[in-house]
Motif scaffolding. Structure first.
Motif, short mmCIF file in Angstrom:
data_model
loop_
_atom_site.label_atom_id
_atom_site.label_comp_id
_atom_site.label_asym_id
_atom_site.label_seq_id
_atom_site.Cartn_x
_atom_site.Cartn_y
_atom_site.Cartn_z
N ALA A 174 0.83 -1.21 0.00
CA ALA A 174 0.00 0.00 0.00
C ALA A 174 0.86 1.26 0.00
N HIS A 175 1.93 1.26 0.80
CA HIS A 175 2.84 2.42 0.83
C HIS A 175 3.55 2.58 -0.52
N ASP A 176 3.98 1.46 -1.11
CA ASP A 176 4.66 1.54 -2.42
C ASP A 176 3.71 2.08 -3.49
N ASN A 177 2.46 1.68 -3.47
CA ASN A 177 1.50 2.17 -4.45
C ASN A 177 1.32 3.68 -4.32
N ARG A 178 1.17 4.17 -3.10
CA ARG A 178 1.03 5.62 -2.90
C ARG A 178 2.27 6.36 -3.35
N ALA A 179 3.45 5.75 -3.10
CA ALA A 179 4.70 6.40 -3.53
C ALA A 179 4.79 6.47 -5.05
N ASP A 180 4.36 5.41 -5.75
CA ASP A 180 4.40 5.42 -7.21
C ASP A 180 3.51 6.52 -7.79
N VAL A 181 2.34 6.68 -7.22
CA VAL A 181 1.42 7.72 -7.70
C VAL A 181 1.99 9.10 -7.43
N LEU A 182 2.59 9.28 -6.26
CA LEU A 182 3.20 10.57 -5.94
C LEU A 182 4.37 10.88 -6.87
#
Length: 410
Positions: free
Chosen positions: A55-63
């Motif tokens: 979940a953290h990696d997904n948010r980082a990719d979008v950012l």
């Protein structure tokens, strides 16, 4: 008109009442087991460290995508010039500029970032389903061991009673040493089986706790969960493919590849530079505007080719995901059908009644201890095989209904 006595009517009523009670208890036990497993899976969905990391990696990719789709910082350049015979700065040049891409590029990349977020959410849902399925299968195996331990402990209690009985018979001269040793050996063997099952159960509980982020968790019920039966495979296959997480991930990746191709088609549009320019010469200033345009003529063609290749790859992955999903469903369904036929032919009630009858025959001296253990060991092996096969069939049903787990923790 036939005449029924009050006693016979009462017995008939009691039989119907007992049957209804047994059926109701079976349904309640299955529902209770499903609730217990549901609570366990909810805890794992909330506590699993792998899911939290994804979940953290997904948010980082979008950012990262959003950060790359913003304007670069403005550029400031100042150039002083010095000349002979002139004290200080003879001439100077000040340039303040801002480079930006064509406006439609930002809109396209913003849609690409939204699509990337959708891809991440689908991947997270698939990973959650796989982890919860792993946890569910572990729970079913723990329940199998709970059933095995319950059976073994009952068997050990019976063997210990027989040991006491034969020790008394031995003292009274009514039994021989061979029979007494056989009873002792059976007690030793059953204790070993209990210890082995407890060790296997401990290992499975530790695996379950690892999936729960290391937090303590256990399953103590002996009731296996009840999954819906599959009566029409073709209808089930169509419905499952429409909600399958693997297929959904592949389709979303295809849409993302198509979006990337559209973004690359816009990359031929020029980059624009706008700014302010000020030149001074011996105290006199000249102000102007800076306008620049650059065209990505060479790099864009290769990026377009790469985007097309990725889209073709994504199309093939969708087809592969569908083929694998159908093959897995059919294989599990056929295995389940074969197992169900074996289970249907197992008469557990007859086996349990046989244990009681052999125990009575031994106590009454109708058979020897040696003959008794030959028979009951065979019966217990059949009971254990029934437990194992029933567990295996429930695990196959769990795998067939694995996409139902997408509703947990989403």
């Amino acid at each position: 008109v036939p005449h029924y006595s009050t006693h016979s009517l009462f017995l008939s009523y009691m039989r119907r009442y007992l049957i209804a009670t047994i059926v109701a208890l079976s349904v309640c036990n299955a529902a209770f087991a499903a609730d217990i497993l549901g609570d366990v899976l909810k805890q794992i969905a909330a506590n699993n460290l792998t899911l939290q990391s994804i979940a953290h990696d997904n948010r980082a990719d979008v950012l990262d995508l959003k950060a790359a789709n913003t304007l670069a910082g403005p550029s400031v350049e100042y150039s002083p010039f010095f000349g002979n015979g002139y004290s200080g700065v003879a001439e100077s040049e000040l340039v303040v500029s801002q480079e930006m891409e064509f406006p439609t590029k930002y809109a396209a990349r913003n849609k690409q970032a939204q699509m990337q977020q959708t891809v991440g959410e689908q991947l997270l849902a698939k990973q959650r389903r796989d982890i919860l399925l792993q946890a569910q299968l572990l729970c079913i195996d723990i329940i199998r061991l709970n059933q095995t331990l319950a059976m073994l402990k009952e068997r050990l209690a019976n063997s210990e009673k027989l040991l006491q009985m034969y020790e008394k018979r031995m003292e009274a001269g009514d039994a021989n040493a061979l029979e007494l040793n056989k009873v002792k050996l059976d007690c030793m063997e059953v204790r070993t089986l209990v210890n082995e099952s407890q060790g296997e159960r401990t290992a499975l509980v530790q695996q379950l706790q690892q999936l729960n982020g290391g937090k303590p968790i256990d399953v103590t019920t002996t009731e296996l969960p009840d999954f819906p039966k599959i009566t029409d495979f073709e209808s089930y296959r169509t419905l499952t493919l429409a909600t399958d997480a693997d297929v959904a991930v592949a389709k979303t990746a295809l849409r993302a590849a198509d979006m990337n191709l559209k973004v690359q088609k816009n990359e031929w549009l020029p980059n624009i530079s706008l700014g302010y320019r000020r030149n001074t010469e011996q105290g006199e200033a000249i102000n102007g505007v800076l306008v620049g345009v650059s065209f990505p003529l060479y790099s864009n063609s290769r990026q377009m080719k790469a985007a097309r290749e990725r889209k073709e790859s994504a199309e093939l992955q969708v087809a592969q995901a569908k083929h694998e999903a159908v093959a897995t469903l059919r294989s599990s369904y056929e295995q389940l059908q074969g197992l169900q036929q074996v289970i249907d032919h197992s008469d557990v009630k007859l086996l349990q009644e046989s244990l009681t009858l052999f125990a009575k025959a031994l106590q009454q001296g109708e058979i020897t201890a040696l003959a008794y253990y030959v028979e009951i060991n065979s019966i217990y092996e059949k009971l254990q095989r029934h437990i194992d096969l029933h567990c295996q069939s429930v695990k196959l049903l769990a795998e067939l209904h694995k996409n139902d787990l997408l509703q947990i923790g989403g």
